[in-house]
Design an enzyme around this catalytic site. Structure first.
Site, short mmCIF file in Angstrom:
data_model
loop_
_atom_site.label_atom_id
_atom_site.label_comp_id
_atom_site.label_asym_id
_atom_site.label_seq_id
_atom_site.Cartn_x
_atom_site.Cartn_y
_atom_site.Cartn_z
N ALA A 132 0.87 -1.41 0.10
CA ALA A 132 0.04 -0.09 0.00
C ALA A 132 0.71 1.26 0.07
O ALA A 132 1.98 1.39 0.57
CB ALA A 132 -0.90 0.17 1.24
N LYS A 133 0.35 2.12 -0.81
CA LYS A 133 1.19 3.27 -0.71
C LYS A 133 0.32 4.28 0.18
O LYS A 133 -0.47 5.20 0.16
CB LYS A 133 1.16 4.26 -2.17
N VAL A 134 0.91 4.16 1.42
CA VAL A 134 -0.12 4.57 2.60
C VAL A 134 1.01 5.81 3.40
O VAL A 134 2.15 5.53 3.49
CB VAL A 134 -0.52 3.62 3.47
N TYR A 185 5.66 6.56 5.26
CA TYR A 185 6.71 7.87 4.96
C TYR A 185 7.24 8.53 6.38
O TYR A 185 8.02 9.18 6.32
CB TYR A 185 5.83 8.51 4.09
#
Ligand code: PPE
Length: 304
Positions: free
Chosen positions: A157-159, A163
């Site tokens: 997932a690009k969650v 980051y």
């Protein structure tokens, strides 16, 4: 500093840049769960074109699915909204940032009943590491922070929450005078950079990290296909940091980073310390494709 454009798409409406605001009790601001994408629109001879738009929108949907969040728009509707946003900002070359976030109305870790919002912003974003980094390569440092366990944050997932880890690594590298961080996985193998995937080349063959602890990069997928088409051997296989030290070449791939050579890791020059022939060949082909000059790969472009 961020360069303003005119309009931002918010839940179905194009609003002026300065009015694209949220409440301070927006759920995602407090608990670090929002799904996002980074997409690029390039200027081609046939007008502006978005690179691999359906794949990015599919990954956004998949990211939301992993977190059991239902985006109130279909993939077709999101694609259309992205195109509308680029057009509303003059159809210029830009970076596109769709964000699915949990909005205002509920507090507490269980976000049950919280509204799901979608925003789409675009802005000009040149070479991620500057023209110099693109041309001559960048210096990276192995981070003392590691990528999360595969059962921690969900690497597919690009969650936004993931980051936090990227920022720790990036800040450390930059404060030590490097441009980028190379993060290792929980077992000590190379994972990815703070915001890009990693490739190495040795004896004419390429290697990239397998899809375990890393984000399934769309640029990574692009480069794998290009390597195969160019007849360059490529393995998706784990490798160690010292294999990077003794590689002939290394490079990063990502929407923002595009194809950026790495010329040094932890004070050791990689190969000659200059971008190598494989990295250059792939970089040239990549830019030729996104600029609409390669018929064979034109299906990756959505002309708007
Ligand atoms: N790994 C990570 C951790 C990552 O953030 C990116 C993209 C990639 C791999 C490459 O994925 P793809 O863009 O699909 O090839 N990072 C985005 C955010 C960068 C930022 O600084 O913000 C990007 O490149 O858009």
């Amino acid at each position: 500093m961020l360069e303003k454009t005119e309009k931002i798409w918010m839940d179905g409406k194009l609003v002026p840049w300065d009015e694209a605001k949220v409440h301070v009790l927006t759920h995602s601001l407090h608990y670090g769960l929002a799904l996002f994408e980074g997409i690029r629109c390039y200027q081609t001879e046939k007008g502006p074109a978005i690179f691999r738009l359906p794949e990015h929108v599919k990954r956004l949907k998949d990211s939301a699915h992993i977190f059991m969040i239902e985006i109130p728009y279909s993939e077709e509707e999101i694609e259309k909204a992205i195109i509308d946003t680029v057009r509303a900002n003059g159809g210029r070359e830009c970076y596109i940032r769709p964000l699915v976030y949990l909005g205002y109305g509920v507090m507490g870790i269980s976000s049950k009943g919280c509204p799901v919002n979608l925003s789409i912003a675009v802005w000009p974003w040149g070479a991620y590491f500057g023209e110099d980094g693109m041309k001559h390569g960048i210096r990276a440092k192995t981070s003392s922070f590691i990528r999360g366990h595969v059962n921690s944050n969900m690497s597919r997932a690009k969650v936004t929450g993931s980051y936090v880890n990227s920022q720790l690594a990036k800040k450390e590298s930059v404060s030590c005078g490097y441009e980028e961080a190379l993060l290792l996985d929980t077992e000590g193998y190379v994972s990815e950079a703070s915001g890009a995937n990693v490739f190495i080349a040795r004896n004419g063959a390429l290697k990239t990290t397998p899809l375990t602890s890393i984000l399934e990069g769309i640029t990574r997928d692009t480069i794998i296909e290009l390597a195969r088409d160019l007849g360059i051997e490529l393995k998706e296989e784990r490798f160690t940091r010292d294999e990077v030290y003794i590689s002939d070449e290394a490079f990063l791939t990502g929407t923002a980073a595009e194809v950026t050579p790495i010329r040094e890791l932890d004070g050791r020059a990689i190969g000659t310390g200059n971008p190598g022939p494989i990295a250059k060949k792939i970089q040239d082909l990549f830019f030729s494709i996104v600029k609409g000059r390669e018929k064979k790969y034109d299906h990756w472009l959505t002309y708007i």
